[in-house]
Design an enzyme around this catalytic site. Sequence first.
Site, PDB file in Angstrom:
ATOM      1  N   ARG A   1      -5.385  -5.812 -11.467  1.00  0.00           N
ATOM      2  CA  ARG A   1      -5.562  -4.905 -12.609  1.00  0.00           C
ATOM      3  C   ARG A   1      -6.039  -5.637 -13.834  1.00  0.00           C
ATOM      4  O   ARG A   1      -6.841  -5.142 -14.609  1.00  0.00           O
ATOM      5  CB  ARG A   1      -4.252  -4.194 -12.926  1.00  0.00           C
TER       6      ARG A   1
ATOM      7  N   LYS B   1       0.008   3.907  -0.016  1.00  0.00           N
ATOM      8  CA  LYS B   1      -0.209   2.962  -1.110  1.00  0.00           C
ATOM      9  C   LYS B   1       0.966   3.074  -2.072  1.00  0.00           C
ATOM     10  O   LYS B   1       1.157   4.101  -2.717  1.00  0.00           O
ATOM     11  CB  LYS B   1      -1.527   3.290  -1.826  1.00  0.00           C
TER      12      LYS B   1
ATOM     13  N   LYS C   1      -0.573  -0.499   2.001  1.00  0.00           N
ATOM     14  CA  LYS C   1      -0.817  -1.418   0.891  1.00  0.00           C
ATOM     15  C   LYS C   1       0.358  -1.402  -0.072  1.00  0.00           C
ATOM     16  O   LYS C   1       0.792  -0.306  -0.425  1.00  0.00           O
ATOM     17  CB  LYS C   1      -2.101  -0.986   0.168  1.00  0.00           C
TER      18      LYS C   1
ATOM     19  N   CYS D   1     -12.438   5.206  -6.179  1.00  0.00           N
ATOM     20  CA  CYS D   1     -11.399   5.582  -7.122  1.00  0.00           C
ATOM     21  C   CYS D   1     -12.033   5.632  -8.500  1.00  0.00           C
ATOM     22  O   CYS D   1     -13.157   5.179  -8.681  1.00  0.00           O
ATOM     23  CB  CYS D   1     -10.239   4.592  -7.120  1.00  0.00           C
TER      24      CYS D   1
ATOM     25  N   GLU E   1       2.273  10.740   4.631  1.00  0.00           N
ATOM     26  CA  GLU E   1       0.967  10.545   3.979  1.00  0.00           C
ATOM     27  C   GLU E   1      -0.091  10.130   5.002  1.00  0.00           C
ATOM     28  O   GLU E   1      -1.233  10.576   4.958  1.00  0.00           O
ATOM     29  CB  GLU E   1       1.062   9.470   2.887  1.00  0.00           C
TER      30      GLU E   1
ATOM     31  N   SER F   1      -3.537  -8.715  -4.443  1.00  0.00           N
ATOM     32  CA  SER F   1      -3.705  -9.829  -5.387  1.00  0.00           C
ATOM     33  C   SER F   1      -2.407 -10.569  -5.686  1.00  0.00           C
ATOM     34  O   SER F   1      -2.397 -11.788  -5.805  1.00  0.00           O
ATOM     35  CB  SER F   1      -4.338  -9.312  -6.683  1.00  0.00           C
TER      36      SER F   1
ATOM     37  N   TYR G   1      -7.967 -11.772   0.525  1.00  0.00           N
ATOM     38  CA  TYR G   1      -8.787 -12.698  -0.257  1.00  0.00           C
ATOM     39  C   TYR G   1      -9.094 -13.957   0.548  1.00  0.00           C
ATOM     40  O   TYR G   1      -9.927 -14.742   0.155  1.00  0.00           O
ATOM     41  CB  TYR G   1      -8.051 -13.077  -1.549  1.00  0.00           C
TER      42      TYR G   1
ATOM     43  N   CYS H   1      -6.417   6.883 -12.203  1.00  0.00           N
ATOM     44  CA  CYS H   1      -7.239   7.058 -11.005  1.00  0.00           C
ATOM     45  C   CYS H   1      -7.931   8.414 -10.949  1.00  0.00           C
ATOM     46  O   CYS H   1      -8.677   8.701 -10.019  1.00  0.00           O
ATOM     47  CB  CYS H   1      -6.390   6.853  -9.758  1.00  0.00           C
TER      48      CYS H   1
ATOM     49  N   CYS I   1     -10.192   4.539 -11.362  1.00  0.00           N
ATOM     50  CA  CYS I   1      -9.465   3.719 -12.345  1.00  0.00           C
ATOM     51  C   CYS I   1     -10.254   2.517 -12.866  1.00  0.00           C
ATOM     52  O   CYS I   1     -10.022   2.069 -13.983  1.00  0.00           O
ATOM     53  CB  CYS I   1      -8.109   3.281 -11.809  1.00  0.00           C
TER      54      CYS I   1
HETATM   55 ZN   LIG Z   1      -7.265   3.788  -8.762  1.00  0.00          ZN
END
Ligand SMILES: [Zn+2]
Length: 273
Positions: free
Chosen positions: A156, A146, A199, A71, A184, A225, A264, A81, A73
């Site tokens: 982020r 997503k 996600k 990506c 999608e 996260s 994680y 992105c 971003c």
């Molecule tokens: Zn991104």
Amino acid sequence: MPGQYTMSIDRAVEVARETEKLGVGGLLLFGLPAEKDEVGSDAYSEDGIIQEALRALRQNVKDLLLITDICLCEYTSHGHCGVIRHKAVDNDATLPLLADAAVSHVRAGADMVAPSDMMDGRVAAIRGALDREGFSNTPIMAYSAKYASAFYGPFREAANSAPEFGDRRGYQMDPPNAREALREIATDIQEGADIVMVKPAMAYLDIIARARRMFNTPLAAYQVSGEYAMIEAAARNGWIDRERTILESTTAIARAGADIIITYYAQELARSL
Ligand SMILES: [Zn+2]
């Protein structure tokens, strides 16, 4: 986030070795460049942070699958992105840059690439570029469904990748919309995705279950996260039993139908299981 760190390459090598020993299947790598710019150059530069990391990791781990996030971003100064034209992300101008990033990652040692950008047509663009460069056996794990989610907040902040204007709702999915997720996913499979992903995970278990019923393609789910942060914060306050919650939350993702869980807690679960 408590317990999570951005790492220098030497530290990433140590973690990868340890992770391999624990029997975890793979590592998903996110780059955090020293310099960001308008077009996210570090994402597809031969001496970008991910490319350098891959070369070091590749020399140190054999069995651990090295998967890279594709990506822009994390690499763009504006945090979007894709590339910006007239205050909006230009989908089609972004595709060749994503394809360049994928090719350069695979050249540097990635086993699999994972486009997370949600641009239309990016799986086909990446597949085509990899095939042309002789990497037709390298698989693509697509972030297919997503959602534009509040659960991404802590990541982020860590990657300093919050968009400086607007948001990502133009290309990420609308939380109330379930059927669009299936469209999608179908599109990504058609374009050549080898693994598809939902996600976040916990707030979208219904989407995971629906995708499982509808498609035979391997299915990944990403415990993001914010999901991690909620468990950690509540456990620190003594409000929940941390270990049981970790196990129960990941069990739910598997029960819903995910073949692969991105979490994680991978190392910790590998140890306790
Ligand atoms: Zn991104």
